[in-house]
Enzyme design. Sequence first.
Site, PDB file in Angstrom:
ATOM      1  N   SER A  65      25.932 -41.642  31.369  1.00 55.84           N
ATOM      2  CA  SER A  65      26.713 -41.909  32.959  1.00 55.84           C
ATOM      3  C   SER A  65      26.386 -40.732  33.630  1.00 55.84           C
ATOM      4  O   SER A  65      25.369 -40.343  34.229  1.00 55.84           O
ATOM      5  CB  SER A  65      28.055 -42.374  32.536  1.00 55.84           C
ATOM      6  OG  SER A  65      28.674 -42.535  33.783  1.00 55.84           O
ATOM      7  N   ASP A 291      27.181 -43.645  40.442  1.00 54.62           N
ATOM      8  CA  ASP A 291      26.768 -42.411  39.539  1.00 54.62           C
ATOM      9  C   ASP A 291      25.481 -43.014  38.860  1.00 54.62           C
ATOM     10  O   ASP A 291      24.979 -44.009  38.957  1.00 54.62           O
ATOM     11  CB  ASP A 291      28.252 -42.220  38.419  1.00 54.62           C
ATOM     12  CG  ASP A 291      28.201 -43.541  37.441  1.00 54.62           C
ATOM     13  OD1 ASP A 291      27.732 -44.538  37.789  1.00 54.62           O
ATOM     14  OD2 ASP A 291      28.986 -43.200  36.355  1.00 54.62           O
ATOM     15  N   ASP A 293      24.420 -44.371  35.988  1.00 55.68           N
ATOM     16  CA  ASP A 293      24.174 -45.452  35.434  1.00 55.68           C
ATOM     17  C   ASP A 293      24.810 -46.840  36.217  1.00 55.68           C
ATOM     18  O   ASP A 293      25.059 -47.797  35.881  1.00 55.68           O
ATOM     19  CB  ASP A 293      24.487 -45.705  33.974  1.00 55.68           C
ATOM     20  CG  ASP A 293      26.214 -45.522  34.066  1.00 55.68           C
ATOM     21  OD1 ASP A 293      26.965 -44.990  34.721  1.00 55.68           O
ATOM     22  OD2 ASP A 293      26.904 -46.057  32.769  1.00 55.68           O
ATOM     23  N   SER A 390      40.520 -43.602  39.833  1.00 54.93           N
ATOM     24  CA  SER A 390      40.168 -43.029  41.073  1.00 54.93           C
ATOM     25  C   SER A 390      38.813 -42.618  41.067  1.00 54.93           C
ATOM     26  O   SER A 390      38.492 -42.524  42.208  1.00 54.93           O
ATOM     27  CB  SER A 390      41.271 -41.714  41.057  1.00 54.93           C
ATOM     28  OG  SER A 390      42.399 -42.101  40.703  1.00 54.93           O
ATOM     29  N   SER A 511      40.432 -34.128  27.649  1.00 51.45           N
ATOM     30  CA  SER A 511      39.305 -35.001  28.118  1.00 51.45           C
ATOM     31  C   SER A 511      38.712 -35.944  26.663  1.00 51.45           C
ATOM     32  O   SER A 511      38.842 -35.307  25.728  1.00 51.45           O
ATOM     33  CB  SER A 511      38.095 -34.416  28.588  1.00 51.45           C
ATOM     34  OG  SER A 511      36.913 -34.895  28.429  1.00 51.45           O
TER      35      SER A 511
END
Length: 551
Positions: A65, A291, A293, A390, A511
């Site tokens: 990604s 982005d 992908d 977001s 994360s």
Amino acid sequence: MFDFNIVRKASSDYPKPADFHPSYGTAGFRSKATLLSSTVFRCGLLAASRAILLNSHTGLMITASHNPVDDNGVKMVDPNGGMMPQSFEAVATELANCEDDDAVVAVLRDRVFSPMSSGSPRSAAGGALTVLIGHDTRPSAPSLLAAALAGVRALAVHAHSYGCVTTPQLHFLVHSANQIPAAPLPQLQSYFDVIVGAFLELTKGGELEAAGAGSNSSLLVVDCANGVGAEQLGKLVPALESLGVEMQLRNTGRGGGQLNYQCGADFVQKDRLLPTEMNDVPVGSRCCSVDGDADRLVYFSPLKGGGISLLDGDKVAMLAAVYIRDVMELLPAELLHDIQVCCVQTAYANGAATAYLQNILRLPTVCTPTGVKYLHEAAHNADLGIYFESNGHGTVLFSKTFVERLKAMEDHPAAKELLLLSQLINQTVGDAISGILLIEFILRRKRWTLQDWQALYTDLPSRQLKLQVADRSSITTADAERVCITPAGIQDAITRVISGFTHGRAFVRPSGTEDAVRVYAEAEIQEQADELARLVARIVYDMAGGVGPRP
Ligand code: NG1
Ligand code: ZN
């Protein structure tokens, strides 16, 4: 029928690097590409196993990604085009962590096949079952694709590579491949036929084109992140032209630019900066970034003196919500009986967006943990579920019941319009291509400029930071990640700091895709949001064993 000896032998070509312990996280497996061959091979095995067990086609997408170009990753796609169920993630992680080929066979036999098939796996229905595979533009794609193919074929399941496609295209193709049993596999063109077809149907007639004149610039500049979106987005040019929109692609990868480097949706949303190669774009122009992908999308406009005016995933959600509300108001009451509309957000949604949803649109809202798998599931529970992170990843889901009702009243123009929307909007995952068409359509329909859209509400200033700690799993959260449970006492410390800021809000979470703890803060003015984020980062640093310089 397959033979575990063949699996064992094939697996020996893809040994797991020592000290590599991948885990199936928010977005599948991700790491440095050089470490991933065994993981991707084993995901090939897993995708083939699920195809056999579910007697359906499944999918694999090889991508990292928005991560840097040297990373790669792999995500599993289920027969309905959605993500692999969370209940399967632990097995995926276990398989990826097997230290040798015997362990791989044992996990496959005892953990994947036995529990689901009561001991006897079904055969691959005449060998027609297929794992559909796609990948992004990373240089590591060909070798990882070879690993995936080897994994699938070791279980005597067919593999079909669609080559360089976007993540949402692959999800769409897996879904449609399973719609008609024994039908030939869908072509990539079928994706455009459905999505662009619905767009053309929605925009046909001269009325919309005329609406654009004067109210909005015809130019749309798209930052493709030097990723897979460039080639696929190019195919939209004629459709957008029919609406009077001239689409210009930047960061297409053809000029030697690096994937996601100073460009792309993640860069634009997190750093709030103009992407590279776009300095010549006139102030006030309508721009967007996808982005690597092409499953995320944010809009923006260059400001005088540098910087951008950002329309992030929250704003996209509100635009969709406003428009859908307008159309639903035109529907006959009986069609709407018991129909539940819901907007799903995460803690990262700007406070002003949540307030707009609740106080102005008066739509029910749900907050889930970060990661589209959570949002998607929550949106699925409604008849019309709008969800966007977001960062620009999201979509709008229509329930079967609602679609059936719309079909039954197709003669009603508003019902027809919503039905077409359910085709224009990718129903499997968030999709930047479908998102661009949706937004361009709504803006034209409402005769709105980006400025009109931006004016729906004013974002509270916010700041995101990340920092490293000794062990990020020492930080645990509750209440959709809005409250920190451990280390003991950390939430009290954060709450105390927040109380000193007007409209202050802040939270921290580990994360799921990087070795980092993320800090989010918002407050009345930017300097205060920055300061609040710094103070909260400092608390994390002090209480959770920060690494490197103290914030
Ligand atoms: P992590 O690294 O868990 O914050 C990031 C995004 C998620 C989601 C995933 C998967 C932020 C703050 N987080 O997850 O929203 O998109 O990547 O790509 O943007
Ligand atoms: Zn993505």
